[in-house]
Design an enzyme around this catalytic site. Structure first.
Site, PDB file in Angstrom:
ATOM      1  N   CYS B  85       0.845  -1.205   0.000  1.00 22.15           N
ATOM      2  CA  CYS B  85       0.000   0.000   0.000  1.00 22.15           C
ATOM      3  C   CYS B  85       0.881   1.255   0.000  1.00 22.15           C
ATOM      4  CB  CYS B  85      -0.955  -0.049   1.191  1.00 22.15           C
ATOM      5  SG  CYS B  85      -2.319   1.119   1.062  1.00 22.15           S
ATOM      6  N   HIS B 198      -3.345  -5.764   1.213  1.00 21.36           N
ATOM      7  CA  HIS B 198      -2.613  -5.964   2.468  1.00 21.36           C
ATOM      8  C   HIS B 198      -2.529  -7.422   2.904  1.00 21.36           C
ATOM      9  CE1 HIS B 198      -2.313  -1.714   3.887  1.00 21.36           C
ATOM     10  NE2 HIS B 198      -3.259  -1.563   2.976  1.00 21.36           N
ATOM     11  N   GLU B 200      -0.726  -8.637   5.220  1.00 22.47           N
ATOM     12  CA  GLU B 200      -0.508  -8.763   6.679  1.00 22.47           C
ATOM     13  C   GLU B 200      -1.816  -8.816   7.455  1.00 22.47           C
ATOM     14  OE1 GLU B 200      -0.375  -6.073   4.993  1.00 22.47           O
ATOM     15  OE2 GLU B 200      -0.675  -4.252   6.173  1.00 22.47           O
TER      16      GLU B 200
END
Lengths: 113, 231
Positions: B85, B198, B200
């Site tokens: 990002c 994302h 994560e």
């Protein structure tokens, strides 16, 4: 104390959603004559004393390295701010708030670093 | 296996990224934007967020942070780097990856579970995926539209450097107006990868839409262990 103005615009082929949003709002206020809006950025770099050729050269380099991203933006102008002209013409006075707004992020950036 | 996670002023997902590294068996090492020191890590993650308030352009000021003085040459030398990002935006501003990210074409902030296709599984960060595999991870951004000139786009596609593509909706649209539905790309060497979604946020049961994000972290951990074994 002199100042240099750097104007940066998105390249013509890059979509400008902010300009489109502004363009969409104009007719709602009765401004119907504008077919397109592109939004850019103006930076005002202030120096001690008068603006020299060295200042201008440094401003051009800053414009190409930090102030613009050459992948999506063009530096359309780097020129010395003419204070006397700004005092005389209403059009230039209208630029003043935009300059203040540009100053704000720069201040915050210094604070963070 | 030590993976550095950089914190810039305004980073948001640095702790999630570090947690994901630990969840997948690595050691997360905090790196600070103001230190030109990579602390000898084996790989680096540039996390999501709004570094320097996204002032000027997203990632533009972070690109000149002291830590980047160490990171840019290391990445050019082969150090694995993942930009997520805002981290992807920093990588494009640093010219470690081509193109740029601009405001979403519909001007709204996205926050969705997004389907992606993994197209390149030879990068340091995607070797645990299968080519053509579809994954679902979180996408959340306001300025995620990937743009580049036609020549650059053709080069990226021609060299297999499009790593992830958005699965378009029924109208053929992707969530942010990215050219050619590109969600993530890599450099020529395959050690630097950037993407808007994302991973994560998709590594732990009960949080996020899937566990598909784990592949990013397990890939790099295996990669680094293997290169350490052969070194």
């Amino acid at each position: 104390m002199g100042s240099i103005v750097v104007d940066v615009m998105l390249k013509p082929e890059i979509l400008d959603p902010q300009g489109q949003a502004v363009g969409g709002a104009l007719p709602r206020l009765g401004f119907n004559g504008f077919t397109d809006v592109r939004q850019g950025k103006r930076f005002v770099l202030t120096v001690d004393g008068d603006v020299t050729d060295e200042h201008l050269a440094a401003a051009r380099e800053a414009a190409e390295t930090l102030l613009s991203n050459p992948v999506i933006e063009d530096v359309v102008s780097v020129h010395v701010l003419d204070e006397s002209a700004a005092d005389e013409t209403p059009a230039d006075e209208a630029d003043a708030p935009a300059e203040d707004a540009d100053g704000e992020p720069d201040d915050a950036e210094d604070g963070e670093q | 296996m030590r993976i550095g996670v950089v914190t810039f002023p305004g980073s948001l997902d640095d702790r999630d990224a570090a947690r994901a590294v630990r969840e997948c068996g690595g050691e997360a090492v905090p790196l600070w934007h103001g230190d030109a020191d990579l602390k000898g890590v084996d790989a680096v993650i540039l996390p999501g967020g709004f570094s320097y308030g996204d002032y000027l352009r997203c990632g533009a000021i972070a690109r000149f942070a002291p830590v980047m003085d160490a990171l840019v040459p290391a990445a050019r030398g082969g150090l694995p780097v993942l930009g997520i990002c805002n981290g992807f935006q920093v990588l494009t501003e640093s010219h470690l990856l081509p193109g740029a990210l601009i405001r979403n074409d519909h001007r709204k902030f996205n926050c969705v579970d997004q389907r992606l296709v993994v197209e390149n599984t030879s990068t340091d960060w995607t070797s645990d995926f299968e080519a053509g595999q579809e994954i679902t991870i979180v996408l959340k951004n306001g300025e995620g539209g990937f743009v580049a000139d036609e020549k650059t786009l053709d080069t990226l596609e021609g060299e297999g450097r499009v790593v992830f593509r958005y699965v378009p909706d029924a109208q053929g649209r992707n969530p942010n107006g990215s050219y050619r539905h590109i969600a993530g790309i890599t450099n020529e060497r395959g050690n630097v990868v950037g993407l808007m979604p994302h991973p994560e946020h998709a590594v732990e049961e009960g949080y996020g839409p899937s566990l598909d994000g784990r592949g990013f972290f397990t890939s790099i951990i295996k990669q680094t262990l293997e290169s350490a074994a052969t070194a």
